[in-house]
Design a protein around this motif. Structure first.
Motif, PDB file in Angstrom:
ATOM      1  N   CYS A   1       3.602   8.741   5.924  1.00 55.44           N
ATOM      2  CA  CYS A   1       2.843   9.515   4.658  1.00 55.44           C
ATOM      3  C   CYS A   1       3.581  10.438   3.864  1.00 55.44           C
ATOM      4  O   CYS A   1       4.084  11.297   4.577  1.00 55.44           O
ATOM      5  CB  CYS A   1       1.530   9.849   5.103  1.00 55.44           C
TER       6      CYS A   1
ATOM      7  N   VAL B   1       2.548  12.224   2.021  1.00 57.83           N
ATOM      8  CA  VAL B   1       2.070  14.016   2.086  1.00 57.83           C
ATOM      9  C   VAL B   1       2.378  14.145   3.266  1.00 57.83           C
ATOM     10  O   VAL B   1       2.546  14.450   4.579  1.00 57.83           O
ATOM     11  CB  VAL B   1       0.560  13.705   1.750  1.00 57.83           C
TER      12      VAL B   1
ATOM     13  N   CYS C   1       0.984  15.795   6.037  1.00 56.64           N
ATOM     14  CA  CYS C   1       0.102  14.183   7.062  1.00 56.64           C
ATOM     15  C   CYS C   1       1.479  14.074   7.390  1.00 56.64           C
ATOM     16  O   CYS C   1       1.876  14.489   7.450  1.00 56.64           O
ATOM     17  CB  CYS C   1      -0.741  13.178   6.012  1.00 56.64           C
TER      18      CYS C   1
ATOM     19  N   ILE D   1       1.976   6.269   1.025  1.00 55.88           N
ATOM     20  CA  ILE D   1       1.123   7.730   1.883  1.00 55.88           C
ATOM     21  C   ILE D   1      -0.254   6.606   2.239  1.00 55.88           C
ATOM     22  O   ILE D   1       0.049   5.108   1.938  1.00 55.88           O
ATOM     23  CB  ILE D   1       0.108   8.392   0.359  1.00 55.88           C
TER      24      ILE D   1
ATOM     25  N   CYS E   1      -5.206   9.945   2.112  1.00 49.62           N
ATOM     26  CA  CYS E   1      -3.940  10.115   1.365  1.00 49.62           C
ATOM     27  C   CYS E   1      -4.596   9.529   0.145  1.00 49.62           C
ATOM     28  O   CYS E   1      -5.120   9.729  -1.121  1.00 49.62           O
ATOM     29  CB  CYS E   1      -3.127  10.884   1.528  1.00 49.62           C
TER      30      CYS E   1
ATOM     31  N   LYS F   1      -7.837  10.351  -1.717  1.00 47.26           N
ATOM     32  CA  LYS F   1      -8.117  12.267  -1.797  1.00 47.26           C
ATOM     33  C   LYS F   1      -8.934  11.768  -3.135  1.00 47.26           C
ATOM     34  O   LYS F   1      -8.380  11.012  -4.617  1.00 47.26           O
ATOM     35  CB  LYS F   1      -7.415  12.919  -1.946  1.00 47.26           C
TER      36      LYS F   1
END
Length: 92
Positions: free
Chosen positions: A39, A41, A44, A68, A72, A75
């Motif tokens: 991922c 992010v 993460c 991702i 995520c 979100k």
């Protein structure tokens, strides 16, 4: 390399990738010339389940694809997270 603030783009679940791509993740991997391994992010370490539609925080509506994980990708749209700017792939 620098990282930037991004957030999920609202209302993209029904968008199909361009012709010739199996998925948005396939689109990203083809454009970047590499396999997504985690991922993207920064906080993460999950699996890159999807090519998520994101926008740069505070920069309008230009869409980018970022590998991702499901968590995520789900979100809230106003939740800001960090990603490497060079990992963003613009959606034409």
């Amino acid at each position: 390399m620098s990282f930037i603030d991004v957030k999920n783009k609202n209302g993209t679940a029904d968008k199909n990738p361009p012709a010739g791509y199996k998925s948005w993740l396939d689109f990203w991997e083809s454009k970047k010339g590499k396999k997504a391994t985690t991922c993207e992010v920064l906080t993460c370490s999950g699996e890159p389940d999807v090519g998520g539609h994101v926008i740069k925080s505070g920069e309008g509506s230009k869409e980018y694809i970022l590998p991702i994980c499901y968590s995520c990708n789900n979100k809230p749209d106003d939740s800001v997270f960090k990603a490497w700017e060079n990992d963003l792939e613009p959606v034409k």
